[in-house]
Design a protein around this motif. Structure first.
Motif, PDB file in Angstrom:
ATOM      1  N   ARG A 266       0.353  35.764  -1.302  1.00 12.51           N
ATOM      2  CA  ARG A 266       1.191  35.648  -2.464  1.00 12.51           C
ATOM      3  C   ARG A 266       2.611  35.192  -2.312  1.00 12.51           C
ATOM      4  O   ARG A 266       2.855  34.266  -3.151  1.00 12.51           O
ATOM      5  CB  ARG A 266       1.113  36.927  -3.485  1.00 12.51           C
ATOM      6  N   ARG A 267       3.083  35.496  -1.517  1.00 14.63           N
ATOM      7  CA  ARG A 267       4.623  35.159  -1.139  1.00 14.63           C
ATOM      8  C   ARG A 267       4.660  33.719  -0.368  1.00 14.63           C
ATOM      9  O   ARG A 267       5.779  33.154  -0.582  1.00 14.63           O
ATOM     10  CB  ARG A 267       5.155  36.196  -0.253  1.00 14.63           C
ATOM     11  N   SER A 268       3.556  33.297  -0.054  1.00 12.20           N
ATOM     12  CA  SER A 268       3.594  31.957   0.698  1.00 12.20           C
ATOM     13  C   SER A 268       3.735  30.944  -0.159  1.00 12.20           C
ATOM     14  O   SER A 268       3.029  30.788  -1.017  1.00 12.20           O
ATOM     15  CB  SER A 268       2.288  31.518   1.537  1.00 12.20           C
ATOM     16  N   PRO A 269       4.684  29.815  -0.068  1.00 12.94           N
ATOM     17  CA  PRO A 269       4.669  28.673  -0.709  1.00 12.94           C
ATOM     18  C   PRO A 269       3.578  27.713  -0.604  1.00 12.94           C
ATOM     19  O   PRO A 269       3.684  26.693  -1.381  1.00 12.94           O
ATOM     20  CB  PRO A 269       6.264  28.329  -0.420  1.00 12.94           C
ATOM     21  N   ALA A 270       2.873  27.912   0.450  1.00 13.72           N
ATOM     22  CA  ALA A 270       1.942  26.988   0.623  1.00 13.72           C
ATOM     23  C   ALA A 270       0.652  27.878   0.683  1.00 13.72           C
ATOM     24  O   ALA A 270      -0.101  28.199   2.008  1.00 13.72           O
ATOM     25  CB  ALA A 270       2.030  26.270   1.847  1.00 13.72           C
ATOM     26  N   LYS A 271      -0.098  28.438  -0.211  1.00 19.10           N
ATOM     27  CA  LYS A 271      -1.133  29.311  -0.283  1.00 19.10           C
ATOM     28  C   LYS A 271      -2.376  28.949   0.460  1.00 19.10           C
ATOM     29  O   LYS A 271      -3.064  29.651   1.301  1.00 19.10           O
ATOM     30  CB  LYS A 271      -1.201  30.020  -1.666  1.00 19.10           C
ATOM     31  N   LEU A 272      -2.836  27.773   0.064  1.00 21.22           N
ATOM     32  CA  LEU A 272      -3.985  27.245   0.492  1.00 21.22           C
ATOM     33  C   LEU A 272      -3.910  27.152   2.130  1.00 21.22           C
ATOM     34  O   LEU A 272      -4.855  27.502   2.884  1.00 21.22           O
ATOM     35  CB  LEU A 272      -4.545  25.794  -0.140  1.00 21.22           C
TER      36      LEU A 272
END
Length: 295
Positions: A266-272
């Motif tokens: 959730r905290r990642s700016p590049a989730k995929l």
């Protein structure tokens, strides 16, 4: 007011700090302030610096002593204290070529007033005179963060506008962690600003066995929250290559798991991308633990 601050975070480096001091005494242009941030040294650093301050060196020396917290907290203290337009960090084991300040100020005049430019990026050379890494692109402006994507580019030296540094400071401080790479500031600024590349030597480098460059695997394990945050910020930067973004996402996963963080995806700016890199992140986590256990 002087136009630029040369700041030097230091910890128990009295035995080599004089090398930096002597190089600053030889500068062809003395329009700078030398700010020393003592990170709680237990050697004779303060006595040494106070002696230099009492001499006529042709430039002003300022000294701040703080509680030990790591290199990144030295950056935080320096940014809070500086009152010049520009700044450049010269590590305690490094030095500057005699014309470095003169070159920096001349190059800055060529782009002063361009609000899109955050500063200059110049070259590091070894004391032997050998270029570290590669030359910079022959362009008027570059996204400095994308230099991370270039294999073998090597370390570079950044001169930064202090008004912009203050907008991205301070670096986060995690209890017990002392290995947060100050490139965090350059990466955050690269989301909105460019740097002017200068293919001239700004810094002469001598890597020490106790420096940040050494023992990188141990640093991954001892400062996992710091490395996770650095990787997360890198993932926010546009124009990075897919290969580098994938590697960064794997690092982000590994460091976040090492730190036992929650809501990693959730905290990642590049989730995929982070999801795709999850297996590689698990492998990297295992390698971190193996390499540090082996040491």
């Amino acid at each position: 007011m002087k136009p630029i601050t040369v700041f030097t975070p230091t910890y128990n480096r009295a035995y080599i700090l004089g090398k930096c001091y002597e190089s600053l005494k030889r500068q062809t242009c003395k329009e700078f302030v030398w700010l020393i941030i003592d990170d709680g040294s237990t050697d004779n650093t303060e006595e040494l610096v106070r002696g230099w301050m009492a001499q006529d060196n042709g430039y002003e020396i300022r000294y701040i002593c703080k509680e030990n917290g790591g290199l990144h907290t030295g950056y935080n203290a320096a940014i809070a204290a500086m009152d010049t337009e520009l700044s450049v960090c010269i590590d305690s084991d490094d030095s500057m070529p005699d014309d470095a300040i003169e070159t920096i100020l001349r190059e800055w005049e060529a782009c002063r007033g361009n609000e899109r430019i955050a500063g200059l990026v110049g070259l590091d050379y070894a004391d032997s005179g050998e270029l570290i890494g590669k030359l910079l692109p022959e362009e008027e402006q570059i996204n400095a963060a994308t230099l991370l994507c270039v294999p073998g580019m090597g370390d570079k030296k950044y001169v930064v506008r202090n008004d912009l540094l203050r907008t991205v400071a301070p670096m986060p401080v995690y209890p017990g962690e002392k290995n947060f790479n100050p490139h965090y500031f350059i990466i955050r600024l690269s989301r909105e600003y460019c740097f002017r590349p200068v293919n001239r030597c700004f810094c002469l480098v001598e890597y020490q066995p106790d420096g940040m460059t050494a023992n990188i695997w141990k640093q991954y394990v001892s400062s996992p929250n710091s490395f996770a945050e650095l990787r997360r910020v890198i993932l926010e930067v546009p124009d990075m290559t897919w290969k580098y973004r994938f590697k960064t996402a794997a690092h982000y996963v590994a460091s976040s798991l090492m730190a036992k963080q929650k809501k990693i995806l959730r905290r990642s700016p590049a989730k995929l991308l982070t999801l795709l890199a999850w297996p590689a992140g698990l492998a990297m986590l295992a390698l971190m633990r193996y390499r540090t256990r082996k040491k």
